[in-house]
Design a protein around this motif. Sequence first.
Motif, PDB file in Angstrom:
ATOM      1  N   VAL A   1      54.828  49.204  68.620  1.00  0.00           N
ATOM      2  CA  VAL A   1      55.639  49.090  69.868  1.00  0.00           C
ATOM      3  C   VAL A   1      54.837  49.424  70.931  1.00  0.00           C
ATOM      4  N   GLU A   2      54.080  50.485  70.693  1.00  0.00           N
ATOM      5  CA  GLU A   2      53.211  51.080  72.058  1.00  0.00           C
ATOM      6  C   GLU A   2      52.373  50.164  72.442  1.00  0.00           C
TER       7      GLU A   2
ATOM      8  N   LEU B   1      61.266  30.619  62.717  1.00  0.00           N
ATOM      9  CA  LEU B   1      62.446  31.164  62.414  1.00  0.00           C
ATOM     10  C   LEU B   1      63.266  32.082  63.383  1.00  0.00           C
ATOM     11  N   HIS B   2      62.779  32.251  64.289  1.00  0.00           N
ATOM     12  CA  HIS B   2      63.370  33.018  65.506  1.00  0.00           C
ATOM     13  C   HIS B   2      63.699  34.528  64.990  1.00  0.00           C
ATOM     14  N   VAL B   3      62.731  35.028  64.445  1.00  0.00           N
ATOM     15  CA  VAL B   3      62.717  36.264  63.598  1.00  0.00           C
ATOM     16  C   VAL B   3      62.508  37.408  64.878  1.00  0.00           C
ATOM     17  N   LEU B   4      61.729  37.185  65.560  1.00  0.00           N
ATOM     18  CA  LEU B   4      61.573  38.218  66.667  1.00  0.00           C
ATOM     19  C   LEU B   4      62.204  37.905  68.127  1.00  0.00           C
ATOM     20  N   ALA B   5      62.497  38.820  68.662  1.00  0.00           N
ATOM     21  CA  ALA B   5      62.777  38.683  70.062  1.00  0.00           C
ATOM     22  C   ALA B   5      62.354  40.062  70.897  1.00  0.00           C
ATOM     23  N   LEU B   6      62.357  39.786  72.192  1.00  0.00           N
ATOM     24  CA  LEU B   6      62.041  41.072  73.077  1.00  0.00           C
ATOM     25  C   LEU B   6      63.164  41.861  73.263  1.00  0.00           C
ATOM     26  N   THR B   7      63.075  43.199  73.410  1.00  0.00           N
ATOM     27  CA  THR B   7      63.992  44.343  73.631  1.00  0.00           C
ATOM     28  C   THR B   7      64.213  43.877  75.034  1.00  0.00           C
ATOM     29  N   THR B   8      65.848  44.198  75.342  1.00  0.00           N
ATOM     30  CA  THR B   8      66.275  43.899  76.660  1.00  0.00           C
ATOM     31  C   THR B   8      66.743  45.333  77.345  1.00  0.00           C
ATOM     32  N   LYS B   9      67.021  46.401  76.621  1.00  0.00           N
ATOM     33  CA  LYS B   9      67.217  47.559  77.145  1.00  0.00           C
ATOM     34  C   LYS B   9      66.444  48.621  76.895  1.00  0.00           C
ATOM     35  N   GLU B  10      65.530  48.419  76.228  1.00  0.00           N
ATOM     36  CA  GLU B  10      64.376  49.541  75.941  1.00  0.00           C
ATOM     37  C   GLU B  10      63.312  49.013  76.099  1.00  0.00           C
ATOM     38  N   VAL B  11      62.252  49.906  76.771  1.00  0.00           N
ATOM     39  CA  VAL B  11      60.802  49.728  76.947  1.00  0.00           C
ATOM     40  C   VAL B  11      59.878  50.730  76.100  1.00  0.00           C
ATOM     41  N   ASN B  12      58.794  50.401  76.119  1.00  0.00           N
ATOM     42  CA  ASN B  12      57.710  51.509  75.587  1.00  0.00           C
ATOM     43  C   ASN B  12      57.246  52.170  76.614  1.00  0.00           C
ATOM     44  N   ARG B  13      56.374  53.312  76.146  1.00  0.00           N
ATOM     45  CA  ARG B  13      55.756  54.002  77.160  1.00  0.00           C
ATOM     46  C   ARG B  13      55.105  53.635  78.364  1.00  0.00           C
ATOM     47  N   LYS B  14      54.690  52.382  78.157  1.00  0.00           N
ATOM     48  CA  LYS B  14      53.853  51.760  79.335  1.00  0.00           C
ATOM     49  C   LYS B  14      54.866  50.806  80.257  1.00  0.00           C
ATOM     50  N   GLY B  15      56.107  51.161  79.825  1.00  0.00           N
ATOM     51  CA  GLY B  15      57.173  50.221  80.597  1.00  0.00           C
ATOM     52  C   GLY B  15      57.367  48.714  80.069  1.00  0.00           C
ATOM     53  N   TYR B  16      56.965  48.379  79.180  1.00  0.00           N
ATOM     54  CA  TYR B  16      57.026  47.036  78.726  1.00  0.00           C
ATOM     55  C   TYR B  16      58.124  46.890  77.796  1.00  0.00           C
ATOM     56  N   ASN B  17      58.751  45.782  77.912  1.00  0.00           N
ATOM     57  CA  ASN B  17      59.956  45.254  76.851  1.00  0.00           C
ATOM     58  C   ASN B  17      59.138  44.827  75.640  1.00  0.00           C
ATOM     59  N   TYR B  18      59.360  45.313  74.198  1.00  0.00           N
ATOM     60  CA  TYR B  18      58.528  44.954  73.198  1.00  0.00           C
ATOM     61  C   TYR B  18      59.279  44.159  72.167  1.00  0.00           C
ATOM     62  N   ALA B  19      58.510  43.576  71.193  1.00  0.00           N
ATOM     63  CA  ALA B  19      59.121  42.405  70.342  1.00  0.00           C
ATOM     64  C   ALA B  19      59.527  43.312  69.293  1.00  0.00           C
ATOM     65  N   HIS B  20      60.701  42.942  68.721  1.00  0.00           N
ATOM     66  CA  HIS B  20      61.107  43.470  67.400  1.00  0.00           C
ATOM     67  C   HIS B  20      61.776  42.505  66.710  1.00  0.00           C
TER      68      HIS B  20
END
Length: 76
Positions: A12-13, A27-46
Amino acid sequence: MAKMYGATVVNVERCKGCNLCVVACPLHVLALTTKEVNRKGYNYAHEVLADTCTGCASCATVCPDGCITVYRLKSE
């Protein structure tokens, strides 16, 4: 009969939220977060559909920062 499935782990970082992994996943397993960001300020994949992952590793292959690891597992 054993079935193969995958487990996707995102550092995540290191993720910059480029969205390439999300687009690459068939298969659309991953998406970017919409309400959280990492320490660098990016929405991350989960993982949003963890039970759907087959371990194809398309997401890890296209990740420019190498922050995705895919494990192939066998269920009994």
